[in-house]
Motif scaffolding. Sequence first.
Motif, PDB file in Angstrom:
ATOM      1  N   VAL A 224       1.050  -1.389  -0.032  1.00 29.11           N
ATOM      2  CA  VAL A 224      -0.107  -0.010   0.057  1.00 29.11           C
ATOM      3  C   VAL A 224       0.852   1.199  -0.072  1.00 29.11           C
ATOM      4  O   VAL A 224       1.869   1.340   0.890  1.00 29.11           O
ATOM      5  N   ASP A 225       0.738   2.320  -1.097  1.00 26.98           N
ATOM      6  CA  ASP A 225       1.495   3.212  -0.856  1.00 26.98           C
ATOM      7  C   ASP A 225       0.485   4.581  -0.558  1.00 26.98           C
ATOM      8  O   ASP A 225      -1.000   4.413  -0.724  1.00 26.98           O
ATOM      9  N   VAL A 226       0.759   5.147   0.521  1.00 31.23           N
ATOM     10  CA  VAL A 226      -0.159   6.328   1.123  1.00 31.23           C
ATOM     11  C   VAL A 226       0.499   7.812   0.681  1.00 31.23           C
ATOM     12  O   VAL A 226       1.597   8.048   0.871  1.00 31.23           O
ATOM     13  N   TYR A 227      -0.301   8.498   0.119  1.00 35.39           N
ATOM     14  CA  TYR A 227       0.155   9.859  -0.270  1.00 35.39           C
ATOM     15  C   TYR A 227      -0.306  10.871   0.775  1.00 35.39           C
ATOM     16  O   TYR A 227      -1.710  10.992   1.037  1.00 35.39           O
ATOM     17  N   VAL A 228       0.697  11.470   1.332  1.00 35.71           N
ATOM     18  CA  VAL A 228       0.781  12.414   2.435  1.00 35.71           C
ATOM     19  C   VAL A 228       1.052  13.898   2.024  1.00 35.71           C
ATOM     20  O   VAL A 228       2.093  14.132   1.135  1.00 35.71           O
ATOM     21  N   ARG A 229       0.351  14.796   2.546  1.00 41.55           N
ATOM     22  CA  ARG A 229       0.659  16.233   2.460  1.00 41.55           C
ATOM     23  C   ARG A 229       0.443  16.891   3.682  1.00 41.55           C
ATOM     24  O   ARG A 229      -0.201  16.320   4.769  1.00 41.55           O
ATOM     25  N   ALA A 230       0.999  18.077   4.137  1.00 43.08           N
ATOM     26  CA  ALA A 230       0.674  18.842   5.099  1.00 43.08           C
ATOM     27  C   ALA A 230      -0.536  19.420   5.208  1.00 43.08           C
ATOM     28  O   ALA A 230      -1.410  19.603   4.125  1.00 43.08           O
ATOM     29  N   SER A 231      -1.294  19.548   6.545  1.00 46.47           N
ATOM     30  CA  SER A 231      -2.601  19.748   6.525  1.00 46.47           C
ATOM     31  C   SER A 231      -2.816  21.235   6.767  1.00 46.47           C
ATOM     32  O   SER A 231      -1.782  21.731   7.067  1.00 46.47           O
ATOM     33  N   GLU A 232      -3.743  21.800   6.641  1.00 48.83           N
ATOM     34  CA  GLU A 232      -3.976  23.284   6.743  1.00 48.83           C
ATOM     35  C   GLU A 232      -3.834  23.662   8.373  1.00 48.83           C
ATOM     36  O   GLU A 232      -3.449  24.747   8.624  1.00 48.83           O
ATOM     37  N   ALA A 233      -3.913  22.725   9.332  1.00 48.03           N
ATOM     38  CA  ALA A 233      -3.613  23.024  10.886  1.00 48.03           C
ATOM     39  C   ALA A 233      -2.152  22.561  11.040  1.00 48.03           C
ATOM     40  O   ALA A 233      -2.065  22.115  12.196  1.00 48.03           O
TER      41      ALA A 233
END
Length: 444
Positions: free
Chosen positions: A176-185
Amino acid sequence: MRRKLFALLMSLVMVLAMGATASATVGTSLDENGEAGAFSTDGSPESKSKILVLEKELTAYNPDGSTVNAPEITFNYAIAGATLPATDTTVTDNKNVTAPVKTGVGAPTITASISWANTETLTTSATGTANKKSIEVDFTGVDFGATGIYRYVISETVTDPEISGVTPGSSRTRYVDVYVRASEAFSTASDAGKWDIYGYTCFINNEAVITEANKAATPVKTTGFVAHDDGTTVTPADSYYTFNLTVSKTVTGDAYGAANNQFPFTVLFTNDTATKNFDIIGAATGTVTWTEPAAGTIAGASGVVSMKSGSSVTYTGIPCGTSVEVYETNTATGVTYKVQSTLTKGATAGTPVVDDAVSAGTAPTTAAAQGATKAVYQSTKVEVGTEKDKTSDSYTIAVENIFLTISPTGIVLRYAPYALVLIGGMLLLFLGWKFIRREQNEEA
């Protein structure tokens, strides 16, 4: 009025709270291409649930498409960061844009195990029908530490699936590849809350992934531990093959026997490979006294029936690879029959092992006791053997007792109860008449 308004407001708050709780626990499921999320280079993709829902499939086969009882089997799961391949992974619709994949971090949780029990049923077809359960992978508490793509490996283990009558699938590993980015918070949230997940991809092989809607793309994307067609070959899932057997009874040329006699049978099931518990579904039509095989190991399991003419018993969901022996072990007192059995099957089944010879001693010691044997009785045995790991046909064993003769002894024995009643009645009438005559003589 205030109380009613307060009660209404409280009810509304509870409903909203329940709705919020329910929506919070809804996970992200993959589409048929093994993907979830938007992977285009433009725009801002929507955040997905941090709970990923994968599928586990048990494909069930039955020639009649009958509902069958499930085998007893448990699959266990574990998740860890994956060892990465040497190549970068393509992560956008623009195949010229690539990004490195990172080894999965943190300690996501996963459904520990999935089980099927004999008390559950499976839908089937001759070509196989998928029965699915959900595996949940929870990334809620994971602090990824940075944006990027994180790869995890999910391992499935099962102990000797063959003893459950299950044909093993070809692979027990998924990536499983999980695509992550910074959240607004990001600046104020907790460590884990700083990160949003905007996409997932699940696949079979630990290779570079092309995240376009193409299920045939290397390395074979999938929705979980399921059968998958990559365009050239089919990766099978764990499969459960079953067949059905009907035993029917007919008496020919003997209206008395057909109407009054129940003929005793013993049905034996043997499977040396499938040694866990099974529960074969049984059903009877007509006049039948029988014992349905109880859930348990196939070896030595038996169904005992006694049937009148025109009756039958059907056993549904017998694991393929099982040998079934059917015995009629006695006939009516004082009557001689020719006993013959006819086995019918579909056109696609392999040739079963059949022994329908008529003899006076074929019943095994494990057959149910049928009372004292008679010199005139005949018995029949039919054995059906099927191959494991393959679709089989349904079978019908039609047992026919053809009236031959009634011996003089047979006439007496067969009708003796009625003759005794008649003679007894006549004797009582005679004694009563004599008693009345004697009283009349004494009064005279």
